[in-house]
Write a protein that holds these residues in place. Sequence first.
Motif, PDB file in Angstrom:
ATOM      1  N   ALA A 122      39.995  32.993  41.566  1.00 36.07           N
ATOM      2  CA  ALA A 122      39.445  34.176  40.904  1.00 36.07           C
ATOM      3  C   ALA A 122      38.376  34.857  41.746  1.00 36.07           C
ATOM      4  O   ALA A 122      38.184  36.069  41.665  1.00 36.07           O
ATOM      5  CB  ALA A 122      38.874  33.783  39.541  1.00 36.07           C
ATOM      6  N   GLU A 123      37.666  34.077  42.529  1.00 37.72           N
ATOM      7  CA  GLU A 123      36.550  34.604  43.294  1.00 37.72           C
ATOM      8  C   GLU A 123      36.956  35.181  44.647  1.00 37.72           C
ATOM      9  O   GLU A 123      36.301  36.070  45.177  1.00 37.72           O
ATOM     10  CB  GLU A 123      35.518  33.486  43.534  1.00 37.72           C
ATOM     11  CG  GLU A 123      34.744  33.106  42.298  1.00 37.72           C
ATOM     12  CD  GLU A 123      33.773  34.197  41.887  1.00 37.72           C
ATOM     13  OE1 GLU A 123      32.683  34.251  42.463  1.00 37.72           O
ATOM     14  OE2 GLU A 123      34.117  35.008  41.004  1.00 37.72           O
TER      15      GLU A 123
ATOM     16  N   ASP B  11      44.764  36.073  33.930  1.00 39.54           N
ATOM     17  CA  ASP B  11      44.320  35.546  32.637  1.00 39.54           C
ATOM     18  C   ASP B  11      44.552  36.623  31.581  1.00 39.54           C
ATOM     19  O   ASP B  11      43.875  37.637  31.556  1.00 39.54           O
ATOM     20  CB  ASP B  11      42.827  35.192  32.745  1.00 39.54           C
ATOM     21  CG  ASP B  11      42.249  34.760  31.410  1.00 39.54           C
ATOM     22  OD1 ASP B  11      43.023  34.593  30.447  1.00 39.54           O
ATOM     23  OD2 ASP B  11      41.014  34.594  31.337  1.00 39.54           O
TER      24      ASP B  11
ATOM     25  N   MET C  32      35.430  25.441  40.858  1.00 41.42           N
ATOM     26  CA  MET C  32      35.522  26.893  41.059  1.00 41.42           C
ATOM     27  C   MET C  32      34.276  27.579  40.475  1.00 41.42           C
ATOM     28  O   MET C  32      33.848  27.271  39.376  1.00 41.42           O
ATOM     29  CB  MET C  32      36.772  27.414  40.348  1.00 41.42           C
ATOM     30  CG  MET C  32      37.167  28.802  40.751  1.00 41.42           C
ATOM     31  SD  MET C  32      38.508  29.403  39.719  1.00 41.42           S
ATOM     32  CE  MET C  32      39.796  28.217  40.041  1.00 41.42           C
ATOM     33  N   LYS C  33      33.741  28.479  41.229  1.00 40.83           N
ATOM     34  CA  LYS C  33      32.541  29.180  40.778  1.00 40.83           C
ATOM     35  C   LYS C  33      32.943  30.513  40.161  1.00 40.83           C
ATOM     36  O   LYS C  33      33.717  31.271  40.734  1.00 40.83           O
ATOM     37  CB  LYS C  33      31.624  29.414  41.992  1.00 40.83           C
ATOM     38  CG  LYS C  33      30.203  29.709  41.599  1.00 40.83           C
ATOM     39  CD  LYS C  33      29.327  29.795  42.847  1.00 40.83           C
ATOM     40  CE  LYS C  33      28.832  31.182  43.109  1.00 40.83           C
ATOM     41  NZ  LYS C  33      29.463  32.138  43.837  1.00 40.83           N
ATOM     42  N   VAL C  34      32.429  30.765  38.979  1.00 36.22           N
ATOM     43  CA  VAL C  34      32.713  32.043  38.340  1.00 36.22           C
ATOM     44  C   VAL C  34      31.397  32.719  38.026  1.00 36.22           C
ATOM     45  O   VAL C  34      30.493  32.099  37.462  1.00 36.22           O
ATOM     46  CB  VAL C  34      33.538  31.841  37.047  1.00 36.22           C
ATOM     47  CG1 VAL C  34      33.698  33.155  36.329  1.00 36.22           C
ATOM     48  CG2 VAL C  34      34.892  31.239  37.356  1.00 36.22           C
ATOM     49  N   SER C  35      31.303  33.950  38.418  1.00 35.41           N
ATOM     50  CA  SER C  35      30.013  34.624  38.208  1.00 35.41           C
ATOM     51  C   SER C  35      29.790  34.905  36.731  1.00 35.41           C
ATOM     52  O   SER C  35      30.690  35.329  36.016  1.00 35.41           O
ATOM     53  CB  SER C  35      29.972  35.913  39.013  1.00 35.41           C
ATOM     54  OG  SER C  35      31.042  36.735  38.614  1.00 35.41           O
TER      55      SER C  35
ATOM     56  N   ALA D 120      38.147  30.054  35.023  1.00 33.48           N
ATOM     57  CA  ALA D 120      38.145  31.512  34.966  1.00 33.48           C
ATOM     58  C   ALA D 120      38.187  32.015  33.528  1.00 33.48           C
ATOM     59  O   ALA D 120      38.201  33.208  33.284  1.00 33.48           O
ATOM     60  CB  ALA D 120      39.336  32.048  35.732  1.00 33.48           C
TER      61      ALA D 120
END
Lengths: 248, 258
Positions: A13-14, A115, B1-4, B16
Amino acid sequence: MRIFIRAWRQKNAEAEGKMVTYALDGVSEHMSFLEMLDVLNEQLTFEGEDPIAFDSDCREGICGMCGIVINGLAHGPEVTTTCQLHMRSFKDGDHIDIEPWRAKAFPVIKDLVVDRGAFDRIIQAGGYISAPTGSAPEANAAPVAKHDADDAFSAATCIACGACVAACPNGSAMLFTAAKVTHLGLLPQGQPERDSRVINMVAQHDAEGFGGCTNIGECTASCPKGIPLSTIARLNRDLLGALSRGEA
Amino acid sequence: MKVSLSRTWRVSKGLAYREPVVTLPALKRARRSTVVLKYTMAVSGLIMVGYLLLHMYGNLKVFAGQDGFDEYAHHLRTFGEPMLPHEGLLWIVRVVLLAAVVLHVYSAVRLAVRDRKAAGYKNGTRYHSKQNRRGVQRSYATFTLRWGGLVIALFIVYHLLHLTGNQIHPGGASDSPYERVVNGFEIWWVYLSYVVAMLAVGFHLWHGIWSAFTSLGQNRADTRRGSRLTALAWVLTLVIVVGFLLPPTAIFFFGLGS
């Protein structure tokens, strides 16, 4: 036949994504589009590359999982789901661009997978009836006009695949929301919550960050289930009535 | 996983998965929704369509000659006297029209900005594929609606300066509205700019009329082509565009008034 797949590759996602081209030999015209991707993924795995992530489930056109923008069109050149699209719709030597649904409300998880939780939350906001209806009622107890039953059924065929959002230049999910509003709003069971349903679902639609409808009908042209444009007008009509009565 | 994390999105389960954070109750949000902005666009737009029909009727008075046209222009100012003050009706129309224009533009800008974001553009691109850029069934009119609106807005400023305010007077100034019209439309670029503006108006109306009624919930046909509203949009568009083009064309090509 030999084709060239230009696919959107995005690690997570990033990450930033980009288009990557792969050549694929020995594609049969009888393959479905997803089978072709399976073959491509086998080739990629064999070569030690990360296979292309894509969503799929039933592969018979009724679950709504497999959404891919093919050559700039949601679900590709035929009006059907991606799993029901066959390679006979393409020619030898074709360059085929595949990308994920693109919308602010549909963040990419990986490659072609997005998503679509926004749709679930729109349904949670009002796409149901809360009255316990028990077992099937006696058929003649609550008559439903034939055209209402037909319209409700055709709206209910929406599989929430999200092609309407992907095709809409405004990223609006109005066709989806309207299909759900129409499907319940035309039947007796849906009447008690008809006002609150349209209010809550429209409010959720906007909170998710979808765009507004400009009535151009690009959504209906790509809808694999042929949800008609009149459902959006019905949603507009229902919301106008609900807001004038002013109860949620 | 990094999600802002952001102020408006709740992110959970470390993945996510995210959902919007809302503070207002649904009814209030529905009242401020994109659908309500569309109602605003529709109603303000239809008010302007009504005005265009009246305006067009007035323009056609050119064919009644100088006396007929100037009399009509004068009568607009004295309409309803003494119940209304001098120019009373005109001011009522102007205020309603200005409100409609402001609401129409405000809603259009709000929606356009939101739509652009919603469609997931990144660095000016949505889909990287160069194929089917024009979609499946979008028409030229719907493609250019927002730019067409800008063209019309610019034209209206010039048009008001020319024929209402009399600040610019190509072809020569005059106290007679009839002479101002004739002097102006004898010049090729005045006529040409008018034709271009009317085409922009035509495209805008063709989609706008259909869209306005649909936004207000009036479309009951499954397809756009099968809708009676499409026929209505065609008829109104043709009547308005042809009606507006008749007087300048008669002046430029057939020497009306010279």
